[in-house]
Design a protein around this motif. Structure first.
Motif, PDB file in Angstrom:
ATOM      1  N   ARG A 129      34.585 -18.997  60.990  1.00 13.16           N
ATOM      2  CA  ARG A 129      34.913 -20.431  61.119  1.00 13.16           C
ATOM      3  C   ARG A 129      34.266 -21.243  60.016  1.00 13.16           C
ATOM      4  NH1 ARG A 129      34.217 -21.828  67.581  1.00 13.16           N
ATOM      5  NH2 ARG A 129      35.977 -20.581  68.340  1.00 13.16           N
ATOM      6  N   GLU A 254      50.622 -24.485  68.245  1.00 15.64           N
ATOM      7  CA  GLU A 254      49.781 -23.403  68.766  1.00 15.64           C
ATOM      8  C   GLU A 254      50.121 -22.076  68.107  1.00 15.64           C
ATOM      9  OE1 GLU A 254      50.284 -23.450  72.993  1.00 15.64           O
ATOM     10  OE2 GLU A 254      48.848 -25.096  73.267  1.00 15.64           O
ATOM     11  N   THR A 263      37.013 -12.665  72.630  1.00 19.10           N
ATOM     12  CA  THR A 263      38.114 -13.456  73.204  1.00 19.10           C
ATOM     13  C   THR A 263      39.350 -12.625  73.508  1.00 19.10           C
ATOM     14  OG1 THR A 263      38.981 -13.998  71.007  1.00 19.10           O
ATOM     15  CG2 THR A 263      37.325 -15.479  71.922  1.00 19.10           C
ATOM     16  N   ARG A 268      46.085 -20.344  71.273  1.00 17.50           N
ATOM     17  CA  ARG A 268      45.198 -21.477  71.025  1.00 17.50           C
ATOM     18  C   ARG A 268      45.895 -22.522  70.157  1.00 17.50           C
ATOM     19  NH1 ARG A 268      39.783 -19.597  71.653  1.00 17.50           N
ATOM     20  NH2 ARG A 268      39.767 -18.661  73.740  1.00 17.50           N
ATOM     21  N   SER A 269      45.338 -23.744  70.243  1.00 16.23           N
ATOM     22  CA  SER A 269      45.794 -24.822  69.368  1.00 16.23           C
ATOM     23  C   SER A 269      45.305 -24.555  67.948  1.00 16.23           C
ATOM     24  CB  SER A 269      45.257 -26.162  69.866  1.00 16.23           C
ATOM     25  OG  SER A 269      45.483 -27.182  68.901  1.00 16.23           O
ATOM     26  N   ASP A 271      44.141 -26.651  66.127  1.00 14.07           N
ATOM     27  CA  ASP A 271      42.915 -27.421  65.942  1.00 14.07           C
ATOM     28  C   ASP A 271      41.682 -26.600  66.316  1.00 14.07           C
ATOM     29  OD1 ASP A 271      44.383 -29.599  65.130  1.00 14.07           O
ATOM     30  OD2 ASP A 271      44.549 -30.446  67.140  1.00 14.07           O
ATOM     31  N   TYR A 272      41.864 -25.574  67.121  1.00 12.42           N
ATOM     32  CA  TYR A 272      40.748 -24.698  67.498  1.00 12.42           C
ATOM     33  C   TYR A 272      40.195 -23.963  66.283  1.00 12.42           C
ATOM     34  CZ  TYR A 272      38.560 -20.409  69.261  1.00 12.42           C
ATOM     35  OH  TYR A 272      37.709 -19.362  69.472  1.00 12.42           O
ATOM     36  N   ASP A 273      41.106 -23.500  65.438  1.00  9.57           N
ATOM     37  CA  ASP A 273      40.682 -22.791  64.226  1.00  9.57           C
ATOM     38  C   ASP A 273      41.837 -22.879  63.226  1.00  9.57           C
ATOM     39  OD1 ASP A 273      39.378 -21.287  62.396  1.00  9.57           O
ATOM     40  OD2 ASP A 273      39.553 -19.373  63.480  1.00  9.57           O
TER      41      ASP A 273
END
Length: 282
Positions: A129, A254, A263, A268-269, A271-273
């Motif tokens: 990240r 997504e 995980t 996921r969105s 915006d998460y990564d």
């Protein structure tokens, strides 16, 4: 004629007979006496010896000795058997104790390894990240203000998985169906994946063979802007041709990807990564 024929005999026949009779009587009496003495004498002089016949115990003694020897042998055999059984039981107990200790050791080692792997995966995810954030900052600074202005618009406004059809629909449907599966490095399914293994399998449902690794998948089609995405596009993190992670855009802003061992496969969105770039194969 004999010259003694006329000589009178001086013998006394009767007296001679009488003496003969006497002698005979005496002799007979003597013989009788001897006979009586012979009969009576030995009876008085003979020593009486009486033999008492003792009972024979040899047979009974032999039987008792044999029975005692057999009993002793049986006791010795029983003791030997018991000793063998005790030794075997002790050996089995030691083996069981050793096996239990080994099982406990392996369980503890496995637990420690899992904890270490989880910590490593979390650290790797944080590092990825941070790396992606740094790369996005660099790309944003080099693209100018117009690109930063266009990035304010969300791709969710122009793309939605509900109106996807054709090959893209099968790719998106397959990817969503794998959500919840485990992440395993090198995994190609059916219940465990790595990032590029999932993308490759999803595209195979549409009859498209992609390269196996994320670096090659990031250049497998036409590069597209992140604000112009369509369901089924391949998202990648890192540089095109040197990507270290890929996922599938499923619409609505997504993505579905096999992220890491912590995980697993998730939806996921962005915006998460947020990814670095995207490529369109369809």
């Amino acid at each position: 004629m004999s010259h003694t024929a006329h000589i009178p005999s001086h013998r006394k026949p009767r007296q001679r007979a009488s003496k003969s009779a006497l002698r005979a009587g005496v002799a007979g009496g003597f013989l009788s006496t001897i006979a009586v003495a012979g009969a009576a004498g030995p009876a008085q002089a003979e020593s009486v010896t009486q033999t008492i016949e003792m009972p024979t115990i040899t047979d009974g003694l032999s039987t008792a000795v044999a029975a005692s020897a057999q009993a002793t042998q049986q006791v010795a055999l029983d003791l030997e058997t018991q000793a063998s059984e005790d030794a075997a039981a002790e050996k089995a107990a030691k083996a069981a104790k050793k096996a239990h200790a080994e099982a406990v050791r392996k369980a503890e080692a496995k637990k420690k390894a899992e904890a270490a792997a989880k910590a490593e995966a979390e650290a790797q995810e944080r590092a990825e990240r941070a790396s992606r954030t740094s790369e996005r900052t660099t790309l944003s600074a080099s693209s100018g203000s117009s690109d930063s202005g266009s990035s304010a618009s969300s791709p969710s406004s122009s793309s939605n998985s509900s109106n996807v059809s054709g090959s893209a629909a099968s790719i998106v449907a397959f990817a969503k169906a794998q959500v919840g599966d485990a992440y395993v490095s090198g995994g190609t399914g059916p219940n465990a994946w790595d990032c590029s293994g999932l993308v490759q399998a999803a595209y195979r449902t549409a009859g498209i063979d992609l390269p196996r690794v994320s670096q090659s998948q990031s250049t497998a089609g036409t590069q597209v802007s992140l604000d112009n995405l369509q369901p089924g596009d391949i998202l990648y993190w890192g540089g095109a041709g040197s990507a270290y992670h890929v996922a599938i855009y499923v619409g609505g802003g997504e993505f579905v990807g096999a992220q890491n061992s912590s995980t697993g496969t998730v939806q996921r969105s962005m915006d998460y990564d947020r990814p670095t770039g995207a490529v369109r194969v369809l």
